[in-house]
Design a protein around this motif. Structure first.
Motif, mmCIF file in Angstrom:
data_model
loop_
_atom_site.group_PDB
_atom_site.id
_atom_site.type_symbol
_atom_site.label_atom_id
_atom_site.label_comp_id
_atom_site.label_asym_id
_atom_site.label_seq_id
_atom_site.Cartn_x
_atom_site.Cartn_y
_atom_site.Cartn_z
ATOM 1 N N GLU A 149 -0.716 -5.669 9.746
ATOM 2 C CA GLU A 149 -0.880 -6.063 8.349
ATOM 3 C C GLU A 149 -1.086 -4.824 7.479
ATOM 4 O O GLU A 149 -1.989 -4.039 7.704
ATOM 5 N N GLN A 150 -0.232 -4.644 6.524
ATOM 6 C CA GLN A 150 -0.339 -3.528 5.588
ATOM 7 C C GLN A 150 -0.272 -4.100 4.168
ATOM 8 O O GLN A 150 0.597 -4.913 3.860
ATOM 9 N N LYS A 151 -1.195 -3.693 3.317
ATOM 10 C CA LYS A 151 -1.194 -4.170 1.932
ATOM 11 C C LYS A 151 -0.184 -3.352 1.125
ATOM 12 O O LYS A 151 -0.440 -2.212 0.754
ATOM 13 N N THR A 152 0.935 -3.951 0.870
ATOM 14 C CA THR A 152 1.994 -3.271 0.132
ATOM 15 C C THR A 152 2.620 -4.234 -0.872
ATOM 16 O O THR A 152 2.446 -5.453 -0.787
ATOM 17 N N SER A 190 6.959 -7.299 1.017
ATOM 18 C CA SER A 190 6.515 -8.143 2.124
ATOM 19 C C SER A 190 7.555 -8.220 3.233
ATOM 20 O O SER A 190 8.730 -8.510 2.982
#
Length: 300
Positions: free
Chosen positions: A76-79, A82
């Motif tokens: 999970e990476q906050k970018t 998506s």
């Protein structure tokens, strides 16, 4: 689409905006529009991930990275972009054009990054059953937790599809097969033999390792499965004489000469006095003598 490709040269964000608009309008039913949108979403997300201070290295999702077409970070990476959206568009592209293989590796990469490795593997396997595509095969090999040389069926396919495959895989795989000779099926042995022959015919005829394996296989097969040698060599035997011209066996005896002498003895009816006999019965280095003795022992 032309504007999209032009924008790719200068600004990924502009390219994304162009392909996004196109895929939701006139290109909504074009596999190419959805496929490239999925790819650029995944790429922009990866660029953003690698720019963040909190995430300085790409977490590789493939065990054998040299076989993967490209790699994206998992987890999970906050970018802004998506991977779920990338997956949706790549899936849509393949729905619109099931015969298109171009987007398959990218779709698999996104699935793996999303933790859907089993889904990715199943999709690739189904694709490969329909069409032995080497790109799909490389993806399957990269996802397999086993060492590459332990993937017997896939390595056989890989070496048949790519006769110029990296030497380390060719050498490592053939060596392992020789070490496990008793466990190999006749079908596997036959395919291996043809792979070695093909590599000799297509590549540099002076490469030593190929002839070492050829010597082992011809000697062992003459004892265990003589019909395999006959089937492979019947149409070749006349012109294969060019690999065994007389003078090479009358000069300096190096490893290549020894291996080819063993092959010549197995493949041709040589007249008495042929220099091949002198090579094999003459003065050899310890390693050469060990090899010749091991061949003779295995065929006794």
């Amino acid at each position: 689409m032309e504007r999209f490709f032009v924008a790719l040269d200068s600004n990924y964000d502009d390219a994304y905006a162009i392909i996004l608009a196109f895929s939701t309008d006139t290109g909504s039913k074009l596999a190419m529009a959805h496929g490239f949108l999925g790819i650029i979403i995944a790429c922009l997300r990866e660029l953003e991930v690698r720019r963040t201070n909190a995430f300085t290295a790409c977490a590789h999702v493939f065990k054998h990275s040299e076989f993967a077409q490209f790699a994206i970070s998992g987890g999970e990476q906050k970018t802004k972009y998506s991977l779920t959206n990338a997956e949706r568009h790549l899936e849509r592209a393949l729905e619109l054009d099931p015969e298109c293989d171009f987007f398959v590796p990218f779709h698999a990469q996104v699935l793996v990054a999303l933790g859907k490795t089993e889904h990715a593997t199943h999709m690739l396997e189904q694709r490969y059953i329909k069409d032995k595509n080497i790109v799909v095969l490389r993806m399957l090999m990269s996802l397999d937790p086993r060492d590459v040389v332990e993937q017997t069926d896939r390595m056989l396919d890989y070496l048949e599809l790519d006769p110029f495959a990296l030497e380390k895989y060719f050498i490592g795989f053939i060596t392992r097969c020789i070490d496990h000779w008793a466990q190999l099926s006749i079908e596997t042995i036959s395919r291996l033999f043809l792979i070695i022959i093909d590599r000799i015919e297509r590549g540099d005829p002076l490469e030593t390792d190929k002839w070492k394996y050829m010597a082992h296989f011809t000697s062992q097969l003459r004892t265990d499965y003589p019909h395999v040698v006959g089937s492979a060599m019947d149409e070749r035997v006349q012109w294969w004489h060019m690999y065994f011209d007389w003078p090479q066996f009358t000069g300096t005896v190096n490893d290549l000469v020894v291996y080819k002498a063993v092959c010549a003895l197995q493949l041709f009816d040589l007249e008495q006095g042929h220099p091949v006999y002198n090579v094999l019965s003459g003065e050899l280095t310890d390693n050469q003598a060990t090899f010749v003795n091991s061949i003779q022992t295995s065929t006794d």
